[in-house]
Scaffold this motif. Structure first.
Motif, short mmCIF file in Angstrom:
data_model
loop_
_atom_site.label_atom_id
_atom_site.label_comp_id
_atom_site.label_asym_id
_atom_site.label_seq_id
_atom_site.Cartn_x
_atom_site.Cartn_y
_atom_site.Cartn_z
N LEU A 1 0.82 -1.22 0.00
CA LEU A 1 0.00 0.00 0.00
C LEU A 1 0.85 1.27 0.00
N PRO A 2 1.83 1.40 0.90
CA PRO A 2 2.67 2.62 0.84
C PRO A 2 3.46 2.71 -0.47
N ALA A 3 3.90 1.57 -0.99
CA ALA A 3 4.63 1.59 -2.27
C ALA A 3 3.72 2.06 -3.39
N ALA A 4 2.48 1.60 -3.40
CA ALA A 4 1.53 2.01 -4.44
C ALA A 4 1.21 3.50 -4.33
N VAL A 5 1.00 3.98 -3.13
CA VAL A 5 0.71 5.41 -2.93
C VAL A 5 1.92 6.25 -3.36
N THR A 6 3.10 5.80 -3.00
CA THR A 6 4.33 6.50 -3.40
C THR A 6 4.44 6.54 -4.92
#
Length: 166
Positions: A13-18
């Motif tokens: 999730l954080p990787a996708a948002v980034t």
């Protein structure tokens, strides 16, 4: 399995948002370059410098294509599919796709048509108009018009107001 699944999700999730943020900002930079080149292209066409206009249109297409490529893929598709939260992603994808279509198809056709519609070719010495060049330019103009309308519809059908500003 639950712990592993939760761990993977907490990393993805954080990787996708980034990725959305970084690629969105890069796409914005590409679209700003497109905007600047559109101004330059208009000036070159108005001055009758069609060879420069073709070069500028090619550069413009490169930037539009990059912006579109940055906003495609599974992360962007997934984000755009989210209710409410996906509206900005839908809008960005529609804009970059529309700009890419216009740069790839409509602009070259309009430049070709403008070459055929130069005042020296269309206006005769007696002040009358030569219809031949206009007739030859008509198919390019019609194709460009269809492309422009399709791009406009695509952008108009995207969410016009989202929770995320420009």
């Amino acid at each position: 399995r639950l712990v592993v699944g939760t761990g993977i999700a907490s990393l993805l999730l954080p990787a996708a948002v980034t990725w959305l943020l970084v690629s969105g900002l890069k796409a914005r930079t590409q679209l700003e370059a497109v905007r600047a080149q559109v101004r330059q292209l208009r000036a070159e066409i108005a001055a009758g410098d069609l060879s420069s206009a073709r070069r500028t249109a090619a550069q413009l297409h490169t930037h539009a294509e990059r912006a579109h490529a940055l906003t495609t893929g599974p992360v962007w598709s997934t984000a755009a599919a989210l209710p409410y939260f996906g509206d900005p992603a839908q809008t960005v994808r529609a804009i970059t796709s529309g700009v890419d279509k216009v740069a790839n198809s409509a602009l070259p056709q309009l430049i070709d048509a403008s070459r055929q519609l130069e005042p020296g070719t269309v206006r005769r010495r007696d002040g009358s108009l030569a219809l031949g060049p206009i007739e030859r330019a008509a198919p390019d103009l019609e194709r460009a018009t269809r492309t422009l309308r399709a791009a406009r519809r695509q952008i108009e059908n995207s969410p016009s107001s989202t929770w995320l500003g420009t």
